[in-house]
Each structure stands twice: as structure tokens, then as C-alpha cells.
Motif scaffolding. Structure first.
Motif, PDB file in Angstrom:
ATOM      1  N   GLU A   1     -90.502 -14.952   0.903  1.00 40.33           N
ATOM      2  CA  GLU A   1     -90.073 -14.254   2.126  1.00 40.33           C
ATOM      3  C   GLU A   1     -88.676 -13.684   1.925  1.00 40.33           C
ATOM      4  O   GLU A   1     -88.405 -12.511   2.208  1.00 40.33           O
ATOM      5  CB  GLU A   1     -90.082 -15.224   3.321  1.00 40.33           C
ATOM      6  CG  GLU A   1     -89.708 -14.537   4.620  1.00 40.33           C
ATOM      7  CD  GLU A   1     -89.271 -15.513   5.709  1.00 40.33           C
ATOM      8  OE1 GLU A   1     -88.519 -16.464   5.386  1.00 40.33           O
ATOM      9  OE2 GLU A   1     -89.671 -15.319   6.861  1.00 40.33           O
ATOM     10  N   GLY A   2     -87.795 -14.538   1.407  1.00 41.81           N
ATOM     11  CA  GLY A   2     -86.415 -14.104   1.169  1.00 41.81           C
ATOM     12  C   GLY A   2     -86.326 -12.987   0.144  1.00 41.81           C
ATOM     13  O   GLY A   2     -85.515 -12.065   0.286  1.00 41.81           O
ATOM     14  N   ILE A   3     -87.156 -13.065  -0.874  1.00 47.79           N
ATOM     15  CA  ILE A   3     -87.130 -12.025  -1.913  1.00 47.79           C
ATOM     16  C   ILE A   3     -87.527 -10.679  -1.314  1.00 47.79           C
ATOM     17  O   ILE A   3     -86.934  -9.645  -1.617  1.00 47.79           O
ATOM     18  CB  ILE A   3     -88.052 -12.408  -3.095  1.00 47.79           C
ATOM     19  CG1 ILE A   3     -87.544 -13.694  -3.780  1.00 47.79           C
ATOM     20  CG2 ILE A   3     -88.120 -11.268  -4.118  1.00 47.79           C
ATOM     21  CD1 ILE A   3     -88.504 -14.295  -4.812  1.00 47.79           C
ATOM     22  N   SER A   4     -88.524 -10.709  -0.428  1.00 45.28           N
ATOM     23  CA  SER A   4     -88.948  -9.479   0.235  1.00 45.28           C
ATOM     24  C   SER A   4     -87.797  -8.877   1.057  1.00 45.28           C
ATOM     25  O   SER A   4     -87.571  -7.662   1.040  1.00 45.28           O
ATOM     26  CB  SER A   4     -90.163  -9.779   1.121  1.00 45.28           C
ATOM     27  OG  SER A   4     -90.487  -8.663   1.904  1.00 45.28           O
ATOM     28  N   TYR A   5     -87.043  -9.721   1.744  1.00 49.11           N
ATOM     29  CA  TYR A   5     -85.889  -9.237   2.525  1.00 49.11           C
ATOM     30  C   TYR A   5     -84.830  -8.640   1.603  1.00 49.11           C
ATOM     31  O   TYR A   5     -84.213  -7.624   1.919  1.00 49.11           O
ATOM     32  CB  TYR A   5     -85.274 -10.381   3.354  1.00 49.11           C
ATOM     33  CG  TYR A   5     -86.004 -10.637   4.662  1.00 49.11           C
ATOM     34  CD1 TYR A   5     -87.310 -11.105   4.652  1.00 49.11           C
ATOM     35  CD2 TYR A   5     -85.389 -10.404   5.890  1.00 49.11           C
ATOM     36  CE1 TYR A   5     -87.994 -11.334   5.838  1.00 49.11           C
ATOM     37  CE2 TYR A   5     -86.061 -10.630   7.079  1.00 49.11           C
ATOM     38  CZ  TYR A   5     -87.363 -11.100   7.053  1.00 49.11           C
ATOM     39  OH  TYR A   5     -88.037 -11.318   8.227  1.00 49.11           O
ATOM     40  N   ILE A   6     -84.608  -9.300   0.462  1.00 43.91           N
ATOM     41  CA  ILE A   6     -83.608  -8.820  -0.494  1.00 43.91           C
ATOM     42  C   ILE A   6     -84.016  -7.441  -1.022  1.00 43.91           C
ATOM     43  O   ILE A   6     -83.210  -6.514  -1.083  1.00 43.91           O
ATOM     44  CB  ILE A   6     -83.440  -9.839  -1.653  1.00 43.91           C
ATOM     45  CG1 ILE A   6     -82.738 -11.095  -1.123  1.00 43.91           C
ATOM     46  CG2 ILE A   6     -82.677  -9.235  -2.819  1.00 43.91           C
ATOM     47  CD1 ILE A   6     -82.772 -12.290  -2.077  1.00 43.91           C
ATOM     48  N   ALA A   7     -85.317  -7.298  -1.350  1.00 43.72           N
ATOM     49  CA  ALA A   7     -85.817  -6.008  -1.819  1.00 43.72           C
ATOM     50  C   ALA A   7     -85.713  -4.973  -0.708  1.00 43.72           C
ATOM     51  O   ALA A   7     -85.349  -3.818  -0.952  1.00 43.72           O
ATOM     52  CB  ALA A   7     -87.254  -6.149  -2.301  1.00 43.72           C
ATOM     53  N   GLY A   8     -86.008  -5.402   0.537  1.00 43.88           N
ATOM     54  CA  GLY A   8     -85.961  -4.496   1.687  1.00 43.88           C
ATOM     55  C   GLY A   8     -84.551  -4.049   2.021  1.00 43.88           C
ATOM     56  O   GLY A   8     -84.352  -3.017   2.657  1.00 43.88           O
ATOM     57  N   ALA A   9     -83.565  -4.829   1.612  1.00 42.59           N
ATOM     58  CA  ALA A   9     -82.171  -4.460   1.855  1.00 42.59           C
ATOM     59  C   ALA A   9     -81.535  -3.848   0.612  1.00 42.59           C
ATOM     60  O   ALA A   9     -80.333  -3.600   0.578  1.00 42.59           O
ATOM     61  CB  ALA A   9     -81.383  -5.691   2.304  1.00 42.59           C
ATOM     62  N   ASP A  10     -82.342  -3.608  -0.427  1.00 38.14           N
ATOM     63  CA  ASP A  10     -81.871  -2.997  -1.682  1.00 38.14           C
ATOM     64  C   ASP A  10     -80.712  -3.754  -2.308  1.00 38.14           C
ATOM     65  O   ASP A  10     -79.666  -3.185  -2.625  1.00 38.14           O
ATOM     66  CB  ASP A  10     -81.463  -1.530  -1.451  1.00 38.14           C
ATOM     67  CG  ASP A  10     -82.659  -0.674  -1.096  1.00 38.14           C
ATOM     68  OD1 ASP A  10     -83.665  -0.756  -1.811  1.00 38.14           O
ATOM     69  OD2 ASP A  10     -82.597   0.059  -0.087  1.00 38.14           O
ATOM     70  N   LEU A  11     -80.895  -5.051  -2.481  1.00 38.72           N
ATOM     71  CA  LEU A  11     -79.819  -5.863  -3.043  1.00 38.72           C
ATOM     72  C   LEU A  11     -80.174  -6.373  -4.435  1.00 38.72           C
ATOM     73  O   LEU A  11     -81.326  -6.729  -4.704  1.00 38.72           O
ATOM     74  CB  LEU A  11     -79.520  -7.060  -2.127  1.00 38.72           C
ATOM     75  CG  LEU A  11     -79.017  -6.714  -0.737  1.00 38.72           C
ATOM     76  CD1 LEU A  11     -78.836  -7.979   0.088  1.00 38.72           C
ATOM     77  CD2 LEU A  11     -77.711  -5.931  -0.806  1.00 38.72           C
ATOM     78  N   PRO A  12     -79.175  -6.435  -5.318  1.00 42.85           N
ATOM     79  CA  PRO A  12     -79.408  -6.974  -6.653  1.00 42.85           C
ATOM     80  C   PRO A  12     -79.190  -8.482  -6.708  1.00 42.85           C
ATOM     81  O   PRO A  12     -78.278  -9.008  -6.068  1.00 42.85           O
ATOM     82  CB  PRO A  12     -78.334  -6.273  -7.498  1.00 42.85           C
ATOM     83  CG  PRO A  12     -77.227  -5.970  -6.539  1.00 42.85           C
ATOM     84  CD  PRO A  12     -77.817  -5.890  -5.153  1.00 42.85           C
TER      85      PRO A  12
ATOM     86  N   ASN B   1     -79.453  -4.748   5.836  1.00 42.48           N
ATOM     87  CA  ASN B   1     -80.534  -4.785   6.812  1.00 42.48           C
ATOM     88  C   ASN B   1     -81.867  -4.400   6.174  1.00 42.48           C
ATOM     89  O   ASN B   1     -81.906  -3.621   5.235  1.00 42.48           O
ATOM     90  CB  ASN B   1     -80.189  -3.771   7.933  1.00 42.48           C
ATOM     91  CG  ASN B   1     -81.296  -3.627   8.940  1.00 42.48           C
ATOM     92  OD1 ASN B   1     -81.875  -4.618   9.370  1.00 42.48           O
ATOM     93  ND2 ASN B   1     -81.609  -2.400   9.298  1.00 42.48           N
ATOM     94  N   SER B   2     -82.954  -4.943   6.720  1.00 40.77           N
ATOM     95  CA  SER B   2     -84.267  -4.486   6.264  1.00 40.77           C
ATOM     96  C   SER B   2     -85.154  -4.082   7.448  1.00 40.77           C
ATOM     97  O   SER B   2     -86.342  -3.858   7.281  1.00 40.77           O
ATOM     98  CB  SER B   2     -84.957  -5.586   5.435  1.00 40.77           C
ATOM     99  OG  SER B   2     -85.287  -6.677   6.266  1.00 40.77           O
ATOM    100  N   LEU B   3     -84.551  -4.011   8.632  1.00 42.25           N
ATOM    101  CA  LEU B   3     -85.308  -3.621   9.833  1.00 42.25           C
ATOM    102  C   LEU B   3     -85.025  -2.161  10.177  1.00 42.25           C
ATOM    103  O   LEU B   3     -83.864  -1.757  10.257  1.00 42.25           O
ATOM    104  CB  LEU B   3     -84.905  -4.515  11.018  1.00 42.25           C
ATOM    105  CG  LEU B   3     -85.483  -4.122  12.374  1.00 42.25           C
ATOM    106  CD1 LEU B   3     -86.988  -4.327  12.437  1.00 42.25           C
ATOM    107  CD2 LEU B   3     -84.806  -4.878  13.502  1.00 42.25           C
TER     108      LEU B   3
END
Lengths: 223, 355
Positions: B88-99, B212-214
């Protein structure tokens, strides 16, 4: 190597204790002695003395391993009765888990070790990351002694770089082992390595390499 | 030349992270990767970094999310069941474009499975490391030295493309010891202040950055995802990697990654000695999959064999990459059982004998 009734092999995580234990057991067995190897490793999930069950049974070496060793249950349970193991005939070699964490497992058996003729030996390896300096190795040795409540009786220099080990690699470790002995006041009981590398080694203890990668074993069989 | 030291795979991954400029590690112990946490708990405080054992895998990945948002190089590690918790967290990280860098030292599954080595998370890591349209960079090193080299690469590419990078190891690689060297590496882009998107304090000199990813409007979300997929195309075009041995004249090409590739390489060496024209392709990047490298290596192949520690997962990507131009067979062991080089050799012989 000079053996006592109970030989406890401790040292830094990854210093090569298991390979030393297997060699000690087989040396004693070849002399016709009765040998029991105790796998007391509560740290490693796999790559441990219990891997050598078949080899030991071929040489009539008795192996005592935790009931969950090499199973999928990651529980460091020690379910054996050291008192009765120690009262059996022959020599006992105990392979302890690495560092002070592993040495903690020895504490509960102190009364048994005190009752019998026993020695705690510490394996050192100059090429392991956190014990490259004699000071680091000496500090760790003190931590191990504190954790198990036993005094170390001698140093086994097992300095090696795995498959990259050669004569030079071993010879470069003599000074390191010397320094550890000076700092701790302990004597060197063995320099371990393949026989062809030990020409100039003090207290040479020629060993075979039993702890190998699966592909190394296959390549050896093929050759 | 740097001095050689003997290290466990897990320790080497941990030390390499520090040398790659990783300043924060958030984790939760699980066999067979706990040495990563144990090592960093000792080393991080000595280099001014942060080691934090979180209360759970979910907490650890969300700490990575926050830390990555501030532009600081950070990492988490786990093994299979723990990675499932982190998705779940990885999806948020990808959604926020974070390395960030995530290490998976695979063990048997599904469920709690077992603690022995496995490669059964291939589908998860390459196709579904969380919900939504996204990818992570996936590296599959095959030796302790290569793990060291991969960590730096993973951090650099994660920063460059602003996406999570995964190092997919397995229990065998994590637990085994090999000599390694740490070469001085140039640390690129580890300075948070040089990342224009990082939420690291605007000091009244710029507009504030939002992590943000929303997205309130579907069109806006679609545009964001499309932009992200344009970046993925650049990764696919420039950052695939595979190691090929004896493929020029190979009639049977074995495809294997990670520690299985070491086992398969021994089998291929033995097959060559017996006069069988066998070769091996080892994908180093699993996403993006080395499609061109594989096709090039299989140019003269009559048959392809994929070997994995699973019931057959990467074999799908091999078939897709070859677009059914060659027959692809599979050999696998699962549940923590390691395929023996002799088994692989027997399979190569069987395939070679069918002509």
C-alpha cells in the motif's frame, strides 16, 4: 589442535566457526575417538552445522541439533539436555552462534561446562567486515565472554576470503592474530587453512572446506 | 584497488546503502533479511544516519514515504510476507513520484510460507507491487559483489526518474558469504536541496512543495499518470540490462536470474563440456525486462529454458519478450527448495536430445 572433553567454538558472526567445528569433529573421528557435535546456533536460519548430518553419520559423529534447525520454523529453541550429553563418552564440540548474541545461549549450560574439562575457543577472521582490526576483534571477544560468563582459552586464526583465499591471504593475517593474542594475553591454538597454504603458519591446523555453495559442490563433482 | 572483505549478502546490502548516501533506514525484522537491520542498527548511528525499527512493516514503509518526500535518500527492507504488507505504501510512494530503495530478500510463500530461499515474488514485484498504474525499477543481482554495485545504481536511477527501486534478492543471496570490494562511488543527487520537488523547507524563497497522490479531477490524475508513463518509456529505452554467456552459437538458451542464475551457469558450463551448445541469459533488470538483449541472445536458439525458484513466473515475460518465436520450457522448484545444478543439466540434455 589440543582438545578438551568439551570444546566450545565461538567467535564473530561469519568467522567460519561451522567449518572449523566440522574439521575438528572429523579429525577426532579419524583418530578413532567418539565425537558429538552440538549445533547451538540460535542466530543463523540456515548454513549451519546441522547441514552436515550425512557427512557426520558417515564418520560415526553424533550430531545434536535444535529440533527446528533448517526447518521453516524460525524459533531459536534449544531442547537438549547438556548434562546427559556431557556425561556420555568421548569428545564434545559445540558450534555456537555468532557474536555475543549467539554466545548468550551458552549461559544456561555453565554448570555443565564448569563440572567437566572444557575450553572456550574464539575464531577470528581478519577479512570479516567488523573485525578487520585487532582492536575490534578483541572488543568483540570481551563481549562474547561477558554474554556467556566463560573465559576464553585460546584463539583460532581462521582468516579467509572464502573462495579467494590463498597463501598470501592467510599469511597477511599472522600479525593480526599475534596482536589479538598480545592484547588479550591468550595463546594462538591454531591457524586454519588448506594444508598447502600453511607452510609458514604458527600452530597449523589443516582443514578441508566443507561449507560450500551449491554450485561450488556441483563444479567439484564435475571436475 | 579497495581491500577485499568477506561479507554476508545482507550485510553487504546494508553497507552499500550507507556508501550510496542512504541517510535513513526504517525496517522491521524478518528472516532471512534481519542482518540488514542488525547491521544498520550498529552502523547508522556511527555515520550520523537514522536507524529506526518501526512497529510494523506498514509503519516502516510510511516512514520511507515521509522521508523520501523530504528528498533524503532512504531505504527499507523486508522479506516476502513483509513486502506484501508494504505494498500500500509503495503505491503511495509511486503515486507521489518519490524515490526510495526497497529490498526484498525473498522466502517461500504464499502466506507465512517458509524461511528458505524463493523467487516466487517475481509477479508481485514486476506486475503488482501495489494498486494502480505504476512500475518500480527492479534489479536482480546474483552475487554479493553485484548486490553492492546495484545499491548505488538503484538509488541513482530512483532519484533520476523519481520512482521506487526494488532490489530483488533471495534467502540464498542474503545469507551467503562472498568476498567483496567497495570502490569509492560518486554519490549523485543525494542532496535534498538540489531536488526541486522535495518538501525540505521553502525558506520563503519558493512556493511550497506538496507531496500527494490524491487528484480531485479524473483528467488531472490521467495526465499525471500519462506523464509518469512517458518517464517509464525512457527507463525502458535506456536502462535494461542482462548478462549473456555462450549465446553466440547457443541452440539451447537458459534464462535465469538471481541466485538461480548461479546454479544454472554451473549447469550450462557442464553442458558445454559435454559438447551441448548451451548458453545463458541472466536478466539483471526485471523491470524493465531486457527484451532486446534476450532476443539477441536467442538469435540462434532452437529452444529456451527458464529456470526459477517458483512454479514459473518470469517464464511469462520470457515468452512475451520472444513473442512466441521460440519454444520456451520451464524448470522450477518452489517452497524453499533450491534446484540442483544436476537437475538443470539433466533438463538441458533432455531438451538437446529431442532434435
Amino acid at each position: 589442535m589440543e582438545y578438551k572433553k568439551i570444546n566450545i567454538i565461538t567467535g564473530h558472526y561469519g568467522s567460519g566457526k561451522t567449518n572449523i567445528c566440522v574439521n575438528m569433529a572429523l579429525e577426532l573421528a579419524e583418530r578413532g575417538e567418539q565425537v558429538t557435535v552440538v549445533d547451538l546456533d540460535i542466530v543463523n536460519p540456515y548454513f549451519r552445522t546441522a547441514d552436515f548430518e550425512k557427512l557426520f553419520s558417515q564418520h560415526d559423529v553424533r550430531l545434536i541439533a535444535p529440533m527446528y534447525a533448517n526447518s521453516n520454523l524460525d524459533i531459536p529453541a534449544l531442547n537438549f539436555d547438556m548434562t546427559s550429553i556431557a556425561s556420555s563418552d568421548g569428545y564434545i564440540i559445540i558450534d555456537v552462534g555468532g557474536d555475543d548474541e549467539g554466545a548468550k545461549a551458552l549461559g544456561r549450560y555453565l554448570p555443565v561446562f564448569e563440572k567437566h574439562d572444557s575450553q572456550l575457543l574464539c575464531v577470528v577472521n581478519k577479512y570479516r567486515y567488523l573485525t578487520k582490526e585487532a582492536d575490534e576483534a578483541t572488543e568483540l571477544l570481551a563481549d562474547i565472554e561477558r554474554a556467556c560468563g566463560l573465559r576464553c582459552a585460546g584463539i583460532i586464526n581462521n582468516s579467509n576470503l572464502g573462495s579467494d583465499t590463498d597463501k598470501t591471504v592467510i599469511e597477511h593475517s599472522f600479525e593480526y592474530a599475534d596482536e589479538i593474542c598480545r592484547k588479550t594475553g591468550l595463546s594462538l591454538v591454531a591457524t586454519a587453512g588448506k594444508a598447502e597454504f600453511l607452510e609458514n603458519a604458527p600452530m597449523p591446523f589443516p582443514i578441508k572446506i566443507f561449507v560450500r555453495k551449491i554450485w561450488e559442490e556441483f563444479e567439484q563433482e564435475q571436475a | 584497488m579497495a581491500e577485499k572483505t568477506l561479507m554476508k549478502g545482507n550485510e553487504a546490502l546494508a553497507e552499500a546503502a550507507i556508501r550510496a548516501g542512504c541517510k535513513c533506514f526504517f525496517g522491521y525484522p524478518i528472516t532471512p533479511q534481519t542482518e540488514i537491520s542488525a547491521y544498520l542498527s550498529k552502523r547508522m548511528p556511527k555515520v550520523g544516519g537514522v536507524f529506526l525499527q518501526a512497529e510494523s512493516e506498514v509503519a516502516a514503509i510510511n516512514m520511507v514515504y515521509g522521508c523520501a518526500g523530504s528528498g533524503i535518500r532512504c531505504m527499507t527492507s523486508s522479506s516476502s510476507p513483509g513486502i506484501s504488507l508494504k505494498t500500500e505504501g509503495i503505491s503511495y510512494i509511486a503515486g507521489a513520484d518519490l524515490p526510495c530503495v526497497i529490498i526484498n530478500v525473498q522466502r517461500g510463500g504464499p502466506g507465512l510460507g517458509g524461511i528458505q530461499p524463493s523467487q516466487a515474488d517475481y509477479w508481485q514485484v514486476t506486475h503488482a507491487l501495489g494498486h494502480g498504474d505504476f512500475h518500480a525499477l527492479v534489479f536482480a543481482p546474483a552475487s554479493v559483489q553485484e548486490m553492492v554495485n546495484t545499491v548505488t545504481k538503484a538509488f541513482d536511477l530512483a532519484d533520476q526518474f523519481r520512482m521506487p527501486a526494488v532490489i530483488l534478492a533471495d534467502g540464498l543471496l542474503g545469507q551467503m558469504m562472498e568476498p567483496v570490494q567497495f570502490e569509492e562511488c560518486e554519490i549523485k543527487m543525494s542532496d535534498a536541496s538540489k531536488k526541486p520537488w522535495a518538501a525540505c523547507g521553502h525558506k520563503n524563497e519558493r512556493k511550497h512543495n506538496i507531496i500527494n497522490s490524491l487528484y480531485l479531477k479524473p483528467e488531472q490524475l490521467e495526465d499525471t499518470i500519462k506523464e509518469r508513463f512517458e518517464r517509464y518509456e525512457k527507463v525502458k529505452a535506456n536502462h535494461t540490462e542482462a548478462v549473456c554467456d555462450y549465446c553466440e552459437d547457443a541452440e539451447i538458451v537458459v534464462v535465469a536470474y538471481g541466485s538461480t542464475a548461479r546454479l544454472a551457469k554451473s549447469a550450462v558450463d557442464a553442458a558445454r563440456k559435454e559438447g551441448i551448445k548451451a548458453g545463458i541469459v541472466r536478466p539483471v533488470t526485471l523491470w524493465p525486462f531486457p527484451v532486446n538483449e534476450l532476443n539477441e541472445a536467442c538469435r540462434n536458439a532452437k529452444k529456451v529454458l527458464t529456470v526459477e525458484m517458483s512454479m514459473g513466473q518470469m517464464v511469462d515475460d520470457v515468452k512475451l519478450a520472444l513473442n512466441c518465436s521460440k519454444p520456451v520450457e520451464f524448470l522450477g522448484r518452489t517452497g524453499g527448495v533450491i534446484p540442483k545444478p544436476a537437475e538443470i543439466l539433466a533438463k538441458i540434455k533432455e531438451m538437446g536430445g529431442n532434435d
